[in-house]
Design a protein around this motif. Structure first.
Motif, PDB file in Angstrom:
ATOM      1  N   PRO A  66       0.829  -1.212   0.000  1.00  0.00           N
ATOM      2  CA  PRO A  66       0.000   0.000   0.000  1.00  0.00           C
ATOM      3  C   PRO A  66       0.860   1.257   0.000  1.00  0.00           C
ATOM      4  CG  PRO A  66      -0.851  -1.592   1.571  1.00  0.00           C
ATOM      5  CD  PRO A  66       0.473  -2.121   1.096  1.00  0.00           C
ATOM      6  N   PRO A  67       0.337   2.356  -0.537  1.00  0.00           N
ATOM      7  CA  PRO A  67       1.144   3.592  -0.646  1.00  0.00           C
ATOM      8  C   PRO A  67       1.587   4.169   0.688  1.00  0.00           C
ATOM      9  CG  PRO A  67      -1.164   3.986  -1.221  1.00  0.00           C
ATOM     10  CD  PRO A  67      -0.992   2.512  -1.135  1.00  0.00           C
ATOM     11  N   ALA A  68       0.988   3.710   1.792  1.00  0.00           N
ATOM     12  CA  ALA A  68       1.406   4.214   3.103  1.00  0.00           C
ATOM     13  C   ALA A  68       2.794   3.734   3.490  1.00  0.00           C
ATOM     14  CB  ALA A  68       0.401   3.774   4.170  1.00  0.00           C
ATOM     15  N   TYR A  69       3.331   2.718   2.775  1.00  0.00           N
ATOM     16  CA  TYR A  69       4.624   2.139   3.125  1.00  0.00           C
ATOM     17  C   TYR A  69       5.625   2.315   1.993  1.00  0.00           C
ATOM     18  CZ  TYR A  69       1.818   0.003   6.767  1.00  0.00           C
ATOM     19  OH  TYR A  69       0.962  -0.185   7.825  1.00  0.00           O
ATOM     20  N   GLY A  74      14.241  -1.166   5.009  1.00  0.00           N
ATOM     21  CA  GLY A  74      13.525  -2.158   5.784  1.00  0.00           C
ATOM     22  C   GLY A  74      14.394  -3.350   6.120  1.00  0.00           C
ATOM     23  N   TRP A  75      13.758  -4.461   6.423  1.00  0.00           N
ATOM     24  CA  TRP A  75      14.486  -5.682   6.783  1.00  0.00           C
ATOM     25  C   TRP A  75      13.721  -6.888   6.258  1.00  0.00           C
ATOM     26  CZ3 TRP A  75      10.964  -8.384   9.505  1.00  0.00           C
ATOM     27  CH2 TRP A  75      10.064  -7.668  10.308  1.00  0.00           C
ATOM     28  N   ALA A 425       7.061   1.201  15.880  1.00  0.00           N
ATOM     29  CA  ALA A 425       7.894   2.152  15.144  1.00  0.00           C
ATOM     30  C   ALA A 425       7.319   2.477  13.772  1.00  0.00           C
ATOM     31  CB  ALA A 425       9.306   1.592  14.988  1.00  0.00           C
ATOM     32  N   GLU A 426       6.039   2.177  13.563  1.00  0.00           N
ATOM     33  CA  GLU A 426       5.362   2.451  12.290  1.00  0.00           C
ATOM     34  C   GLU A 426       6.022   1.710  11.130  1.00  0.00           C
ATOM     35  OE1 GLU A 426       5.125   6.682  11.833  1.00  0.00           O
ATOM     36  OE2 GLU A 426       3.555   6.884  13.349  1.00  0.00           O
ATOM     37  N   VAL A 427       6.315   0.447  11.391  1.00  0.00           N
ATOM     38  CA  VAL A 427       6.852  -0.444  10.371  1.00  0.00           C
ATOM     39  C   VAL A 427       5.808  -1.520  10.105  1.00  0.00           C
ATOM     40  CG1 VAL A 427       8.619  -2.171   9.844  1.00  0.00           C
ATOM     41  CG2 VAL A 427       9.252  -0.036  10.984  1.00  0.00           C
ATOM     42  N   GLY A 428       5.389  -1.636   8.848  1.00  0.00           N
ATOM     43  CA  GLY A 428       4.437  -2.666   8.477  1.00  0.00           C
ATOM     44  C   GLY A 428       5.144  -3.997   8.282  1.00  0.00           C
ATOM     45  N   VAL A 429       4.541  -5.075   8.764  1.00  0.00           N
ATOM     46  CA  VAL A 429       5.124  -6.417   8.644  1.00  0.00           C
ATOM     47  C   VAL A 429       4.321  -7.191   7.600  1.00  0.00           C
ATOM     48  CG1 VAL A 429       5.748  -8.540   9.834  1.00  0.00           C
ATOM     49  CG2 VAL A 429       5.874  -6.345  11.037  1.00  0.00           C
ATOM     50  N   PHE A 430       5.027  -7.696   6.591  1.00  0.00           N
ATOM     51  CA  PHE A 430       4.393  -8.382   5.468  1.00  0.00           C
ATOM     52  C   PHE A 430       4.912  -9.811   5.382  1.00  0.00           C
ATOM     53  CE2 PHE A 430       4.373  -3.909   4.687  1.00  0.00           C
ATOM     54  CZ  PHE A 430       3.196  -3.647   3.992  1.00  0.00           C
ATOM     55  N   ARG A 431       4.036 -10.721   4.914  1.00  0.00           N
ATOM     56  CA  ARG A 431       4.431 -12.115   4.711  1.00  0.00           C
ATOM     57  C   ARG A 431       4.375 -12.444   3.224  1.00  0.00           C
ATOM     58  NH1 ARG A 431       1.201 -15.747   9.069  1.00  0.00           N
ATOM     59  NH2 ARG A 431      -0.542 -14.479   8.346  1.00  0.00           N
ATOM     60  N   TRP A 432       5.315 -13.271   2.813  1.00  0.00           N
ATOM     61  CA  TRP A 432       5.326 -13.720   1.416  1.00  0.00           C
ATOM     62  C   TRP A 432       6.048 -15.066   1.351  1.00  0.00           C
ATOM     63  CZ3 TRP A 432       9.701 -14.039  -2.030  1.00  0.00           C
ATOM     64  CH2 TRP A 432       9.344 -14.377  -3.351  1.00  0.00           C
ATOM     65  N   THR A 433       5.525 -16.003   0.557  1.00  0.00           N
ATOM     66  CA  THR A 433       6.129 -17.325   0.384  1.00  0.00           C
ATOM     67  C   THR A 433       6.676 -17.438  -1.029  1.00  0.00           C
ATOM     68  OG1 THR A 433       4.571 -18.292   1.967  1.00  0.00           O
ATOM     69  CG2 THR A 433       5.730 -19.807   0.501  1.00  0.00           C
ATOM     70  N   GLY A 443       9.832  -6.174   6.800  1.00  0.00           N
ATOM     71  CA  GLY A 443       9.425  -4.952   7.490  1.00  0.00           C
ATOM     72  C   GLY A 443       9.685  -3.746   6.612  1.00  0.00           C
ATOM     73  N   TYR A 444       8.610  -3.047   6.253  1.00  0.00           N
ATOM     74  CA  TYR A 444       8.725  -1.820   5.450  1.00  0.00           C
ATOM     75  C   TYR A 444       8.218  -0.654   6.283  1.00  0.00           C
ATOM     76  CZ  TYR A 444       9.116  -4.820   1.255  1.00  0.00           C
ATOM     77  OH  TYR A 444       9.505  -5.748   0.311  1.00  0.00           O
ATOM     78  N   PRO A 445       8.994   0.422   6.406  1.00  0.00           N
ATOM     79  CA  PRO A 445       8.548   1.563   7.207  1.00  0.00           C
ATOM     80  C   PRO A 445       7.476   2.381   6.489  1.00  0.00           C
ATOM     81  CG  PRO A 445      10.632   2.078   6.152  1.00  0.00           C
ATOM     82  CD  PRO A 445      10.344   0.626   5.831  1.00  0.00           C
ATOM     83  N   ARG A 446       6.809   3.233   7.247  1.00  0.00           N
ATOM     84  CA  ARG A 446       5.858   4.150   6.658  1.00  0.00           C
ATOM     85  C   ARG A 446       6.572   5.064   5.661  1.00  0.00           C
ATOM     86  NH1 ARG A 446       1.798   6.040  10.396  1.00  0.00           N
ATOM     87  NH2 ARG A 446       0.716   4.211  11.229  1.00  0.00           N
ATOM     88  N   ALA A 447       5.894   5.373   4.575  1.00  0.00           N
ATOM     89  CA  ALA A 447       6.456   6.264   3.566  1.00  0.00           C
ATOM     90  C   ALA A 447       6.489   7.697   4.092  1.00  0.00           C
ATOM     91  CB  ALA A 447       5.625   6.194   2.287  1.00  0.00           C
ATOM     92  N   PRO A 448       7.529   8.457   3.727  1.00  0.00           N
ATOM     93  CA  PRO A 448       7.586   9.869   4.162  1.00  0.00           C
ATOM     94  C   PRO A 448       6.363  10.627   3.633  1.00  0.00           C
ATOM     95  CG  PRO A 448       9.687   9.144   3.239  1.00  0.00           C
ATOM     96  CD  PRO A 448       8.704   8.070   2.933  1.00  0.00           C
ATOM     97  N   ARG A 449       5.890  11.558   4.414  1.00  0.00           N
ATOM     98  CA  ARG A 449       4.712  12.322   3.993  1.00  0.00           C
ATOM     99  C   ARG A 449       5.137  13.616   3.325  1.00  0.00           C
ATOM    100  NH1 ARG A 449       2.191  11.204   9.742  1.00  0.00           N
ATOM    101  NH2 ARG A 449       1.352   9.132   9.400  1.00  0.00           N
TER     102      ARG A 449
END
Length: 449
Positions: A66-69, A74-75, A425-433, A443-449
């Motif tokens: 999503p554009p929020a991230y 990230g990691w 810390a406003e980091v979104g956690v995503f899963r992918w196989t 872990g992707y952080p929030r995108a700068p505003r």
């Protein structure tokens, strides 16, 4: 792999250089943008350690999010357990790693930077070929990571009496561990809504484990108490959850906290006071479904859903939704934002501060959204045409973002992957196989505003 010894120093040098290049290539891996490209690094063994990329360089796997991230930093963790848990106070993320034949280890990272934190010791759970389960629980403002598994005490176990629920309870702050083993003769349900760890057989037998001391309190069916003048309470009785006041129990039509409140006395307005059914529990809250009272305009077509304060039973936020044609075998689990301000479950979204609820479906009950996560900014993520929250997080259905404060839903591009949670810390956690069936946590952080 056997190799012949090559005595010529020149040839040996060439082989060393080639091997180094191969290792570098395997370590670098490739990226996938969520649209079908290559990704992931080759495994060097059957149980490779996860690769961690700290904040700064972009993770090797590039999902469409999503554009929020932002995926520019990230990691990334590879080959972890399906479950993970995030501390609400420290932002520490815990996951399980398989380190040998039926051996596992709990490890942690800083969810903001990706830096490694404390690690637990290797341990072997009761006979099981699957990852143990993992969750977070809080008691007296102290957080604990808890892993649990169910199985035989030993390979020679012959009777149900030889099976246990094995719990490892880790203090989030320093990783100190407490092992608790509870004899259990049937498949357990382990509920982590707090303040204790509730083990149930899905009916009337239960036990509560104190995460701070390891003390086990077993509750026999004969010890359960029922509200007066409630015949339905004694039908299909189930130990459903645990609150600060005591056990939460449900019957065929009503529910109550033992020694505390009774659903009939806290029923929302305009409902049948004897129709309440709890469907999910979350720390401090109970989500319940009610039938509208006779004479109400939509009594024949709609149910009322309410979020109740677990301590008092008081309904805090409510919303009406179309009745489902077929009763689900299992209701969606309630999911909280990190601060506890917002709660989502299935197609329901609640702003607990504003005492508002929303039912995310078309007027005729179709095109229901299945919500899977919600952030402290009040943005919930989910998908239509998804079987459940897990399916939505795995890329199933059509993804959406919802403003919980207004109930406005925005459709996202079809290839967007949704965050399963957002850390402090406003980091979104995503899963992918990946194509090798390896699970990646990113872990992707929030995108700068």
């Amino acid at each position: 792999m056997r190799q012949k010894i090559v005595r010529l120093s020149l040839v040996a040098g060439v082989l060393v250089v080639a091997l180094l290049l191969l290792l570098a290539t395997c370590g670098a891996g490739g990226g996938r943008d969520g649209t079908g490209g290559k990704a992931g690094s080759k495994a060097g063994s059957k149980t490779p350690a996860p690769a961690v990329t700290s904040a700064g360089p972009a993770p090797a796997t590039q999902l469409t999010v999503p554009p929020a991230y932002s995926t520019r930093s990230g990691w990334e963790l590879v080959n972890t357990s399906p479950d993970y848990a995030i501390s609400r106070t420290t932002g520490r993320l815990a996951y399980l790693l398989r380190v040998g034949e039926n051996q596992y280890r709990l490890e942690t990272i800083d969810s903001e930077t990706g830096r490694a934190g404390w690690k637990g010791e290797n341990w072997r759970p009761p006979a099981s070929k699957h990852f143990p389960k993992l969750f977070l629980i809080t008691k007296d403002d102290v957080e604990y990571f808890v892993t649990w598994a169910y199985g035989k005490v030993g390979e020679s176990a012959l009777t149900p009496a030889d099976t246990i629920v094995s719990l490892d309870v880790y203090d989030v702050r320093d990783g100190s561990r407490r092992r608790v083993e509870v004899p259990w003769s049937s498949a357990p349900s382990v509920i982590a809504s707090g303040p204790g760890i509730l083990i149930s057989d899905g009916r009337t037998t239960s036990a509560v484990v104190d995460p701070a001391t390891g003390l086990i309190s077993k509750i026999a069916p004969s010890a359960l108490k029922y509200p007066k003048d409630c015949p339905s309470c004694k039908q299909l009785t189930e130990v459903f959850g645990l609150t600060d006041r005591g056990l939460l129990l449900s019957g065929a039509r009503e529910f109550w906290v033992q020694g505390g409140w009774f659903s009939r006395n806290v029923a929302p307005r305009h409902t049948d006071r004897t129709s309440g059914i709890p469907t999910s529990v979350a720390p401090g809250w109970v989500l319940a479904k009610w039938q509208l009272a006779k004479g109400q305009k939509q009594a024949g077509t709609h149910d009322l859903w309410a979020v109740h304060d677990a301590e008092t039973g008081k309904p805090v936020a409510t919303v009406e939704c179309n009745k489902v044609a077929i009763k689900p075998g299992q209701y969606p689990q309630a999911v909280m934002s990190p601060s506890g301000t917002y709660l989502v479950a299935g197609n329901l979204a609640f702003d607990l501060t504003a005492d508002k609820g929303f039912c995310l479906e078309a007027p005729d009950g179709s095109k229901r959204l299945t919500l899977a996560s919600v952030t402290d900014e009040g943005v919930a993520y989910g998908a239509t045409s998804a079987r459940n929250a897990t399916d939505a997080l795995s890329g199933g259905g059509r993804p959406y973002a919802v403003e919980v404060a207004t109930g406005v839903a925005e459709r996202l591009p079809s290839n967007v992957r949704l965050p399963g949670a957002e850390a402090k810390a406003e980091v979104g956690v995503f899963r992918w196989t990946d194509e090798k069936d390896r699970l990646h946590l990113l872990g992707y952080p929030r995108a700068p505003r």
